[in-house]
Design a protein around this motif. Structure first.
Motif, PDB file in Angstrom:
ATOM      1  N   ALA A  50     -87.057  -1.468 -60.258  1.00 33.27           N
ATOM      2  CA  ALA A  50     -85.955  -2.004 -59.452  1.00 33.27           C
ATOM      3  C   ALA A  50     -86.216  -1.680 -57.982  1.00 33.27           C
ATOM      4  N   ASP A  51     -85.529  -2.364 -57.112  1.00 34.32           N
ATOM      5  CA  ASP A  51     -85.594  -2.104 -55.677  1.00 34.32           C
ATOM      6  C   ASP A  51     -84.672  -0.910 -55.407  1.00 34.32           C
ATOM      7  N   LEU A  52     -85.251   0.277 -55.439  1.00 31.74           N
ATOM      8  CA  LEU A  52     -84.479   1.513 -55.342  1.00 31.74           C
ATOM      9  C   LEU A  52     -83.731   1.622 -54.017  1.00 31.74           C
ATOM     10  N   GLU A  53     -84.357   1.190 -52.942  1.00 31.40           N
ATOM     11  CA  GLU A  53     -83.706   1.235 -51.633  1.00 31.40           C
ATOM     12  C   GLU A  53     -82.455   0.350 -51.623  1.00 31.40           C
ATOM     13  N   TYR A  54     -82.562  -0.838 -52.214  1.00 26.39           N
ATOM     14  CA  TYR A  54     -81.418  -1.745 -52.268  1.00 26.39           C
ATOM     15  C   TYR A  54     -80.330  -1.196 -53.181  1.00 26.39           C
ATOM     16  N   PHE A  55     -80.734  -0.628 -54.317  1.00 25.39           N
ATOM     17  CA  PHE A  55     -79.815   0.013 -55.260  1.00 25.39           C
ATOM     18  C   PHE A  55     -78.964   1.060 -54.537  1.00 25.39           C
ATOM     19  N   GLU A  56     -79.623   1.929 -53.785  1.00 24.51           N
ATOM     20  CA  GLU A  56     -78.893   2.981 -53.065  1.00 24.51           C
ATOM     21  C   GLU A  56     -78.024   2.405 -51.955  1.00 24.51           C
ATOM     22  N   ASP A  57     -78.518   1.385 -51.250  1.00 25.65           N
ATOM     23  CA  ASP A  57     -77.716   0.758 -50.197  1.00 25.65           C
ATOM     24  C   ASP A  57     -76.423   0.188 -50.775  1.00 25.65           C
ATOM     25  N   LEU A  58     -76.526  -0.498 -51.911  1.00 25.23           N
ATOM     26  CA  LEU A  58     -75.337  -1.071 -52.542  1.00 25.23           C
ATOM     27  C   LEU A  58     -74.317   0.015 -52.882  1.00 25.23           C
ATOM     28  N   LEU A  59     -74.785   1.065 -53.524  1.00 20.06           N
ATOM     29  CA  LEU A  59     -73.862   2.115 -53.977  1.00 20.06           C
ATOM     30  C   LEU A  59     -73.268   2.908 -52.819  1.00 20.06           C
ATOM     31  N   ARG A  60     -74.091   3.291 -51.877  1.00 22.60           N
ATOM     32  CA  ARG A  60     -73.574   4.035 -50.719  1.00 22.60           C
ATOM     33  C   ARG A  60     -72.658   3.147 -49.885  1.00 22.60           C
ATOM     34  N   GLY A  61     -73.000   1.866 -49.790  1.00 22.44           N
ATOM     35  CA  GLY A  61     -72.167   0.925 -49.038  1.00 22.44           C
ATOM     36  C   GLY A  61     -70.800   0.746 -49.672  1.00 22.44           C
ATOM     37  N   VAL A  62     -70.760   0.610 -50.996  1.00 27.47           N
ATOM     38  CA  VAL A  62     -69.470   0.486 -51.682  1.00 27.47           C
ATOM     39  C   VAL A  62     -68.678   1.780 -51.513  1.00 27.47           C
ATOM     40  N   GLU A  63     -69.331   2.901 -51.712  1.00 25.12           N
ATOM     41  CA  GLU A  63     -68.634   4.191 -51.580  1.00 25.12           C
ATOM     42  C   GLU A  63     -68.031   4.348 -50.179  1.00 25.12           C
ATOM     43  N   ARG A  64     -68.817   4.050 -49.158  1.00 22.61           N
ATOM     44  CA  ARG A  64     -68.400   4.213 -47.764  1.00 22.61           C
ATOM     45  C   ARG A  64     -67.292   3.232 -47.374  1.00 22.61           C
ATOM     46  N   ASN A  65     -67.280   2.062 -47.983  1.00 21.50           N
ATOM     47  CA  ASN A  65     -66.374   0.985 -47.567  1.00 21.50           C
ATOM     48  C   ASN A  65     -65.396   0.540 -48.646  1.00 21.50           C
ATOM     49  N   VAL A  66     -65.162   1.371 -49.656  1.00 26.50           N
ATOM     50  CA  VAL A  66     -64.366   0.936 -50.804  1.00 26.50           C
ATOM     51  C   VAL A  66     -62.960   0.477 -50.404  1.00 26.50           C
ATOM     52  N   GLU A  67     -62.322   1.135 -49.450  1.00 27.73           N
ATOM     53  CA  GLU A  67     -60.974   0.714 -49.041  1.00 27.73           C
ATOM     54  C   GLU A  67     -61.018  -0.651 -48.365  1.00 27.73           C
ATOM     55  N   THR A  68     -61.974  -0.862 -47.486  1.00 26.39           N
ATOM     56  CA  THR A  68     -62.140  -2.152 -46.808  1.00 26.39           C
ATOM     57  C   THR A  68     -62.448  -3.256 -47.815  1.00 26.39           C
ATOM     58  N   ILE A  69     -63.306  -2.951 -48.768  1.00 29.85           N
ATOM     59  CA  ILE A  69     -63.682  -3.918 -49.803  1.00 29.85           C
ATOM     60  C   ILE A  69     -62.466  -4.288 -50.644  1.00 29.85           C
ATOM     61  N   ASP A  70     -61.732  -3.285 -51.089  1.00 27.46           N
ATOM     62  CA  ASP A  70     -60.547  -3.550 -51.913  1.00 27.46           C
ATOM     63  C   ASP A  70     -59.504  -4.358 -51.137  1.00 27.46           C
ATOM     64  N   GLU A  71     -59.348  -4.067 -49.846  1.00 31.91           N
ATOM     65  CA  GLU A  71     -58.420  -4.839 -48.996  1.00 31.91           C
ATOM     66  C   GLU A  71     -58.860  -6.293 -48.907  1.00 31.91           C
ATOM     67  N   ALA A  72     -60.161  -6.518 -48.756  1.00 33.41           N
ATOM     68  CA  ALA A  72     -60.690  -7.882 -48.658  1.00 33.41           C
ATOM     69  C   ALA A  72     -60.460  -8.656 -49.960  1.00 33.41           C
ATOM     70  N   LEU A  73     -60.519  -7.958 -51.095  1.00 36.05           N
ATOM     71  CA  LEU A  73     -60.327  -8.604 -52.395  1.00 36.05           C
ATOM     72  C   LEU A  73     -58.859  -8.926 -52.684  1.00 36.05           C
ATOM     73  N   LYS A  74     -57.945  -8.117 -52.166  1.00 38.48           N
ATOM     74  CA  LYS A  74     -56.512  -8.201 -52.515  1.00 38.48           C
ATOM     75  C   LYS A  74     -55.916  -9.608 -52.492  1.00 38.48           C
ATOM     76  N   PRO A  75     -56.143 -10.409 -51.444  1.00 39.55           N
ATOM     77  CA  PRO A  75     -55.497 -11.736 -51.421  1.00 39.55           C
ATOM     78  C   PRO A  75     -55.955 -12.666 -52.546  1.00 39.55           C
ATOM     79  N   TYR A  76     -57.068 -12.334 -53.199  1.00 32.72           N
ATOM     80  CA  TYR A  76     -57.665 -13.254 -54.171  1.00 32.72           C
ATOM     81  C   TYR A  76     -57.566 -12.770 -55.614  1.00 32.72           C
ATOM     82  N   ILE A  77     -56.930 -11.627 -55.815  1.00 33.85           N
ATOM     83  CA  ILE A  77     -56.793 -11.102 -57.172  1.00 33.85           C
ATOM     84  C   ILE A  77     -55.330 -11.133 -57.596  1.00 33.85           C
ATOM     85  N   ASP A  78     -55.121 -11.157 -58.892  1.00 35.80           N
ATOM     86  CA  ASP A  78     -53.773 -11.334 -59.438  1.00 35.80           C
ATOM     87  C   ASP A  78     -53.135 -10.025 -59.910  1.00 35.80           C
ATOM     88  N   ARG A  79     -53.766  -8.902 -59.575  1.00 34.19           N
ATOM     89  CA  ARG A  79     -53.244  -7.584 -59.952  1.00 34.19           C
ATOM     90  C   ARG A  79     -53.841  -6.551 -59.015  1.00 34.19           C
TER      91      ARG A  79
END
Length: 148
Positions: A50-79
Motif C-alpha cells: 500500500a502507499d504508506l505515506e498516503y495511508f498515514e496522511d488520510l488518517l492523520r488528516g481525519v484525526e486533525r480535522n474530524v470536527e471540520t469534516i463532520d460539520e461539512a457532512l452535516k447538511p447532507y446526512i439524515d442523522r
C-alpha cells in the motif's frame, strides 16, 4: 501499469484507502490514539504493497480535522454523525477529508473509491447512502471541478 503520469501508483493508493478505512474504523470503535492504530496497521504484511505515506496522511488528516469534516457532512446526512454505521462513517470521513483537503485527487476517484470500500466492508446498501452524501458534498467543495 496502473499509475498516473505523476508517478502515483493508483493500485497502491486504493490499498491505502482500504486499509485506512479499516484503521479509521478501529480508531472510532476503540478510542485508541491514532498513533497506536497506525503502528498496529503498519506492522501488517499487506501494508508493504500500500502507499504508506498516503495511508498515514488520510488518517492523520481525519484525526486533525474530524470536527471540520463532520460539520461539512452535516447538511447532507439524515442523522447525527455518531449514529451513522461505523463503516459508512469511516468511508464518509475519509472521502470528505480528501474532497476538502486533497484537491490533487479528482473528486470522481474519491467518490468511486469510497463506494467500493463501502461495498466491500459495509452494509448491503451502505454504498448508496455514501454515494448520495458524497455527491452533494462534492458539489459544494469541488464546484469548479464538477462544472468542468
Amino acid at each position: 501499469m496502473n499509475s498516473r503520469p505523476e508517478g502515483i501508483d493508483m493500485a497502491a493508493r486504493s490499498r491505502a484507502r482500504r486499509r485506512a478505512l479499516q484503521a479509521l474504523y478501529a480508531w472510532q470503535m476503540s478510542g485508541s490514539s491514532m498513533t497506536s492504530v497506525i503502528e498496529q496497521f503498519r506492522h501488517e504484511q499487506d501494508m508493504e504493497v500500500a502507499d504508506l505515506e498516503y495511508f498515514e496522511d488520510l488518517l492523520r488528516g481525519v484525526e486533525r480535522n474530524v470536527e471540520t469534516i463532520d460539520e461539512a457532512l452535516k447538511p447532507y446526512i439524515d442523522r447525527e454523525v455518531a449514529q451513522i454505521d461505523p463503516i459508512e462513517r469511516a468511508a464518509l470521513r475519509l472521502a470528505a477529508y480528501e474532497l476538502k483537503f486533497r484537491p490533487d485527487v479528482p473528486y470522481r476517484v474519491i467518490i468511486n473509491e469510497a463506494i467500493e470500500v463501502t461495498k466491500r466492508f459495509g452494509a448491503d446498501h451502505g454504498h448508496s447512502y455514501v454515494n448520495g452524501v458524497l455527491d452533494k458534498l462534492a458539489a459544494q467543495l469541488r464546484v469548479t471541478e464538477k462544472k468542468g
